[in-house]
Design a protein around this motif. Structure first.
Motif, PDB file in Angstrom:
ATOM      1  N   GLY A   1       0.806  -1.215   0.000  1.00 60.85           N
ATOM      2  CA  GLY A   1       0.000   0.000   0.000  1.00 60.85           C
ATOM      3  C   GLY A   1       0.837   1.260   0.000  1.00 60.85           C
ATOM      4  N   THR A   2       0.274   2.305   0.612  1.00 65.39           N
ATOM      5  CA  THR A   2       0.897   3.639   0.561  1.00 65.39           C
ATOM      6  C   THR A   2       0.716   4.345   1.900  1.00 65.39           C
ATOM      7  OG1 THR A   2       0.449   3.827  -1.809  1.00 65.39           O
ATOM      8  CG2 THR A   2       0.776   5.888  -0.616  1.00 65.39           C
ATOM      9  N   GLY A   3       1.709   5.140   2.291  1.00 66.19           N
ATOM     10  CA  GLY A   3       1.563   5.965   3.481  1.00 66.19           C
ATOM     11  C   GLY A   3       2.714   5.772   4.452  1.00 66.19           C
ATOM     12  N   SER A   4       2.641   6.500   5.566  1.00 62.62           N
ATOM     13  CA  SER A   4       3.760   6.476   6.523  1.00 62.62           C
ATOM     14  C   SER A   4       3.861   5.130   7.240  1.00 62.62           C
ATOM     15  CB  SER A   4       3.602   7.616   7.532  1.00 62.62           C
ATOM     16  OG  SER A   4       2.363   7.535   8.194  1.00 62.62           O
ATOM     17  N   THR A   5       2.735   4.474   7.494  1.00 65.18           N
ATOM     18  CA  THR A   5       2.784   3.155   8.136  1.00 65.18           C
ATOM     19  C   THR A   5       3.371   2.135   7.171  1.00 65.18           C
ATOM     20  OG1 THR A   5       0.714   3.844   9.191  1.00 65.18           O
ATOM     21  CG2 THR A   5       1.442   1.577   9.589  1.00 65.18           C
TER      22      THR A   5
ATOM     23  N   VAL B   1      -0.674  -5.621   2.053  1.00 61.68           N
ATOM     24  CA  VAL B   1      -0.472  -4.922   3.331  1.00 61.68           C
ATOM     25  C   VAL B   1      -0.630  -3.424   3.089  1.00 61.68           C
ATOM     26  CG1 VAL B   1       1.134  -4.437   5.213  1.00 61.68           C
ATOM     27  CG2 VAL B   1       1.093  -6.720   4.177  1.00 61.68           C
ATOM     28  N   ASP B   2      -1.504  -2.789   3.864  1.00 61.28           N
ATOM     29  CA  ASP B   2      -1.740  -1.358   3.671  1.00 61.28           C
ATOM     30  C   ASP B   2      -2.233  -0.734   4.966  1.00 61.28           C
ATOM     31  OD1 ASP B   2      -1.953   1.105   2.488  1.00 61.28           O
ATOM     32  OD2 ASP B   2      -3.478   0.542   1.028  1.00 61.28           O
ATOM     33  N   GLY B   3      -2.131   0.579   5.044  1.00 52.93           N
ATOM     34  CA  GLY B   3      -2.601   1.333   6.202  1.00 52.93           C
ATOM     35  C   GLY B   3      -4.050   1.750   6.042  1.00 52.93           C
ATOM     36  N   ALA B   4      -4.505   2.616   6.955  1.00 56.38           N
ATOM     37  CA  ALA B   4      -5.881   3.137   6.877  1.00 56.38           C
ATOM     38  C   ALA B   4      -5.943   4.460   7.620  1.00 56.38           C
ATOM     39  CB  ALA B   4      -6.863   2.149   7.490  1.00 56.38           C
ATOM     40  N   ASP B   5      -6.938   5.252   7.253  1.00 54.54           N
ATOM     41  CA  ASP B   5      -7.196   6.512   7.968  1.00 54.54           C
ATOM     42  C   ASP B   5      -8.176   6.302   9.111  1.00 54.54           C
ATOM     43  OD1 ASP B   5      -5.607   8.253   6.200  1.00 54.54           O
ATOM     44  OD2 ASP B   5      -7.015   7.505   4.709  1.00 54.54           O
ATOM     45  N   GLU B   6      -9.101   5.396   8.934  1.00 51.57           N
ATOM     46  CA  GLU B   6     -10.002   4.954  10.012  1.00 51.57           C
ATOM     47  C   GLU B   6     -10.299   3.475   9.796  1.00 51.57           C
ATOM     48  OE1 GLU B   6     -12.743   8.863  11.222  1.00 51.57           O
ATOM     49  OE2 GLU B   6     -13.616   7.332   9.920  1.00 51.57           O
TER      50      GLU B   6
ATOM     51  N   LYS C   1      -9.858   4.853   3.545  1.00 53.27           N
ATOM     52  CA  LYS C   1      -8.502   5.002   3.058  1.00 53.27           C
ATOM     53  C   LYS C   1      -8.468   6.131   2.022  1.00 53.27           C
ATOM     54  CE  LYS C   1      -6.142   1.566   1.891  1.00 53.27           C
ATOM     55  NZ  LYS C   1      -5.057   2.400   2.442  1.00 53.27           N
ATOM     56  N   GLY C   2      -7.247   6.517   1.664  1.00 50.74           N
ATOM     57  CA  GLY C   2      -7.111   7.522   0.611  1.00 50.74           C
ATOM     58  C   GLY C   2      -6.587   8.851   1.107  1.00 50.74           C
ATOM     59  N   GLY C   3      -6.208   8.908   2.389  1.00 50.39           N
ATOM     60  CA  GLY C   3      -5.592  10.140   2.895  1.00 50.39           C
ATOM     61  C   GLY C   3      -4.359  10.513   2.081  1.00 50.39           C
ATOM     62  N   GLY C   4      -3.692   9.500   1.546  1.00 47.20           N
ATOM     63  CA  GLY C   4      -2.522   9.749   0.694  1.00 47.20           C
ATOM     64  C   GLY C   4      -2.885   9.837  -0.785  1.00 47.20           C
ATOM     65  N   GLY C   5      -4.162   9.664  -1.097  1.00 51.84           N
ATOM     66  CA  GLY C   5      -4.631   9.836  -2.480  1.00 51.84           C
ATOM     67  C   GLY C   5      -4.429   8.630  -3.379  1.00 51.84           C
ATOM     68  N   ALA C   6      -4.041   7.491  -2.798  1.00 50.30           N
ATOM     69  CA  ALA C   6      -3.735   6.317  -3.640  1.00 50.30           C
ATOM     70  C   ALA C   6      -4.865   5.295  -3.624  1.00 50.30           C
ATOM     71  CB  ALA C   6      -2.432   5.676  -3.154  1.00 50.30           C
ATOM     72  N   LEU C   7      -6.086   5.735  -3.252  1.00 50.37           N
ATOM     73  CA  LEU C   7      -7.172   4.796  -2.965  1.00 50.37           C
ATOM     74  C   LEU C   7      -7.532   3.864  -4.114  1.00 50.37           C
ATOM     75  CD1 LEU C   7     -10.468   6.845  -3.042  1.00 50.37           C
ATOM     76  CD2 LEU C   7      -8.271   7.915  -3.319  1.00 50.37           C
ATOM     77  N   THR C   8      -7.481   4.350  -5.354  1.00 55.98           N
ATOM     78  CA  THR C   8      -7.939   3.495  -6.459  1.00 55.98           C
ATOM     79  C   THR C   8      -6.989   2.321  -6.672  1.00 55.98           C
ATOM     80  OG1 THR C   8      -9.068   5.338  -7.504  1.00 55.98           O
ATOM     81  CG2 THR C   8      -8.545   3.450  -8.907  1.00 55.98           C
ATOM     82  N   ARG C   9      -5.699   2.607  -6.750  1.00 53.26           N
ATOM     83  CA  ARG C   9      -4.757   1.492  -6.939  1.00 53.26           C
ATOM     84  C   ARG C   9      -4.762   0.587  -5.705  1.00 53.26           C
ATOM     85  NH1 ARG C   9       0.432   4.026 -10.308  1.00 53.26           N
ATOM     86  NH2 ARG C   9      -0.850   5.235 -11.752  1.00 53.26           N
ATOM     87  N   GLU C  10      -4.956   1.186  -4.531  1.00 57.34           N
ATOM     88  CA  GLU C  10      -5.021   0.372  -3.308  1.00 57.34           C
ATOM     89  C   GLU C  10      -6.215  -0.582  -3.373  1.00 57.34           C
ATOM     90  OE1 GLU C  10      -2.940   3.605  -0.285  1.00 57.34           O
ATOM     91  OE2 GLU C  10      -5.108   3.546  -0.413  1.00 57.34           O
ATOM     92  N   LYS C  11      -7.340  -0.059  -3.835  1.00 60.45           N
ATOM     93  CA  LYS C  11      -8.546  -0.897  -3.876  1.00 60.45           C
ATOM     94  C   LYS C  11      -8.399  -2.006  -4.910  1.00 60.45           C
ATOM     95  CE  LYS C  11     -12.576   1.030  -2.700  1.00 60.45           C
ATOM     96  NZ  LYS C  11     -13.967   1.549  -2.674  1.00 60.45           N
TER      97      LYS C  11
END
Ligand code: 5RP
Length: 223
Positions: free
Chosen positions: A27-31, A80-85, A94-104
């Motif tokens: 996934g994407t993000g700081s986690t 493996v990916d993070g989440a906003d809530e 998800k999508g706080g980092g804007g990568a929601l479509t590829r993540e999904k």
């Protein structure tokens, strides 16, 4: 313990889910950045990764981890990916980092989705975090009007373009009591690429880093 240390704990716990000789979805993000760093230490065990963003791709490649095209990989064993809530039902925003479509897309193409987060991300009801919606640029105003009709307050993410060349509307003031129904409904609006609700395909396990270590919520524990 600070939130970044909690994220690192959760990320390192996800390493236990890796299968030797497999390709892992990332996934994407700081986690997830902590996960990529941990992955680098065991990179000999995996054949490579499928990445959900240009940012994660750059970090993976920086560690010498091969990045593969999802179309060449078939079903992935693990994402493996993070989440906003996240809720205890494993529904996510998800999508706080804007990568929601590829993540999904990668989540859908994976057998197991392990979500990693610090314990502040666990909520009873989704929606305090503004729901990201990826939108084709020419549909921005139309989609915003449709979101207003559904009781949300869409705000354009200024100066941001997704890796797919689209825009993000962050939708405030939604109290999301039926995540799967709302996910379906928003995806029916013409011009929406996808929205950041992960309920039709929830996580299979949620690893929450906290002061006392990592707490795991999975489909069977439901706690
Ligand atoms: C990116 C995401 C991230 O997983 C989400 O924003 C959480 O980010 P962080 O790990 O930095 O808290 O959905 O699109």
């Amino acid at each position: 313990m600070d939130s970044d240390s909690k994220k690192r704990l959760a990320a390192e716990a996800a390493i236990d889910y890796l299968e030797v000789g497999s390709i892992v979805g990332v996934g994407t993000g700081s986690t997830v950045n902590h996960f990529i760093d941990a992955l680098a230490r065991v990179k000999g065990k995996i054949d490579g990764a499928v990445s959900s963003s240009e940012a994660s791709t750059a970090r993976l490649k920086g560690h010498g981890i091969p990045v593969l095209d999802l179309n060449a990989c078939g079903e992935l064993g693990l994402y493996v990916d993070g989440a906003d809530e996240a809720t205890r039902h494993l529904h996510l925003i998800k999508g706080g980092g804007g990568a929601l479509t590829r993540e999904k897309i990668i989540a859908a193409a994976s057998r197991k989705f392990v979500c990693i987060a610090d314990d502040s991300k666990l909520v009873d009801v989704l929606g305090a975090f503004p729901l990201p919606v990826e939108v084709i640029p020419m549909a921005r105003s139309y989609v915003a009007r449709e979101l207003l009709q559904r009781g949300g307050q869409p705000v354009l993410r200024e100066g941001f373009v997704t890796d797919n060349g689209n825009l993000i509307l962050d939708v405030h003031h939604l109290e999301i009591l039926e995540p799967a129904a709302l996910e379906r409904d928003l995806n029916q609006i013409v011009g929406v690429v996808t929205n950041g609700l992960f309920a039709a395909r929830p996580a299979d396990a949620l690893l929450l880093g906290g002061d006392d270590g990592v707490r795991t919520i999975d489909g069977s524990s439901g706690v």
